[in-house]
Design a protein around this motif. Structure first.
Motif, PDB file in Angstrom:
ATOM      1  N   TYR A   2      10.675   6.774   4.234  1.00 17.70           N
ATOM      2  CA  TYR A   2      10.399   5.741   3.235  1.00 17.70           C
ATOM      3  C   TYR A   2       8.935   5.865   2.860  1.00 17.70           C
ATOM      4  N   HIS A   3       8.675   5.901   1.571  1.00 13.94           N
ATOM      5  CA  HIS A   3       7.285   6.022   1.121  1.00 13.94           C
ATOM      6  C   HIS A   3       7.067   5.150  -0.097  1.00 13.94           C
ATOM      7  N   THR A   4       5.992   4.394  -0.070  1.00 12.49           N
ATOM      8  CA  THR A   4       5.569   3.639  -1.244  1.00 12.49           C
ATOM      9  C   THR A   4       4.052   3.694  -1.314  1.00 12.49           C
ATOM     10  N   ALA A   5       3.525   3.755  -2.530  1.00  9.32           N
ATOM     11  CA  ALA A   5       2.070   3.891  -2.703  1.00  9.32           C
ATOM     12  C   ALA A   5       1.584   2.931  -3.779  1.00  9.32           C
ATOM     13  N   TYR A   6       0.325   2.516  -3.639  1.00  8.37           N
ATOM     14  CA  TYR A   6      -0.315   1.604  -4.574  1.00  8.37           C
ATOM     15  C   TYR A   6      -1.593   2.267  -5.084  1.00  8.37           C
ATOM     16  N   PRO A   7      -1.784   2.332  -6.393  1.00 14.98           N
ATOM     17  CA  PRO A   7      -2.990   2.983  -6.942  1.00 14.98           C
ATOM     18  C   PRO A   7      -4.262   2.336  -6.409  1.00 14.98           C
ATOM     19  N   TRP A   8      -5.275   3.171  -6.184  1.00 15.41           N
ATOM     20  CA  TRP A   8      -6.546   2.695  -5.652  1.00 15.41           C
ATOM     21  C   TRP A   8      -7.681   3.068  -6.601  1.00 15.41           C
TER      22      TRP A   8
END
Length: 219
Positions: A66-72
């Motif tokens: 499971y992978h989720t990312a949030y822009p930084w």
């Protein structure tokens, strides 16, 4: 927000919130607020056990990811983000961290009873727990490095907790210097990976390794 992201956020919010409470008002709470840190990490333990059961026994997939990312932020042609990378190993390590940390918290109520800055000690334990959980859950090498530095800071505070004793002061100085040497080479390794793959994301790095872009002969 889906289930895995929700669990991951709670695993991080609980100990860092306990650290904030201990830092600002711990001394004025009953028992100097030790119950705040203990409740937070024991709740994280329950979540960790649930995550372990869900991933290992629920998914029953050795290749589960499971992978989720949030822009930084962006740096040149590279976009940096922070997110969660949860697989079977992550589930095991979250359980290990929460079990050991919970036991340490509970043991410390007796071990540190009557000591000066009792509230501060539990705050440091909560910060250490947050750092370890963030390190285990993160999805890229940049966040890993930041969390590793937080682990080092927490260790420095805990090792040198009895700072008025020469032995403790000397021990934390030695740990600090040793860690900085390791961190220097750790950072060099991260920069090499970035130069070879153009990314710091675990999944993309693994793909680059499969494609032969990153091998043992990196230089």
């Amino acid at each position: 927000m889906d289930l895995y992201a929700g669990i991951a956020w709670l695993l991080l919010i609980l100990p860092i919130s306990a650290f904030a409470v201990q830092f600002f008002v711990g001394r004025r709470l009953p028992r100097q607020g030790d119950f705040v840190s203990i409740t937070a990490i024991c709740t994280a333990l329950i979540l960790g056990l649930f995550l372990f059961g869900r991933v290992i026994f629920g998914e029953q997939n050795p290749a589960f990811l499971y992978h989720t990312a949030y822009p930084w932020f962006s740096g040149g042609s590279i976009d940096f983000s922070f997110g969660f990378h949860i697989d079977n190993l992550t589930a095991v390590m979250v359980m290990v961290v929460t079990v050991v940390s919970s036991l340490v918290h509970i043991y410390s109520t007796g071990y540190m009873k009557g000591e000066r800055y009792y509230d501060r000690f539990f705050g440091y334990l909560s910060l250490f727990s947050f750092s370890m959980l963030a390190l285990v859950l993160c999805d890229n090498l940049l966040i890993l490095f930041i969390c590793w530095e937080l682990v080092g800071v927490s260790s420095y505070f805990l090792i040198g907790f009895f700072f008025w004793k020469d032995s403790a002061a000397d021990a934390c100085k030695k740990a600090f210097i040793t860690n900085r040497v390791g961190d220097f080479f750790f950072l060099i390794g991260i920069l090499i990976v970035l130069q070879k793959t153009g990314t710091l994301n675990y999944t993309e790095i693994f793909h680059a390794i499969e494609q032969g872009h990153l091998t043992g002969a990196m230089l």
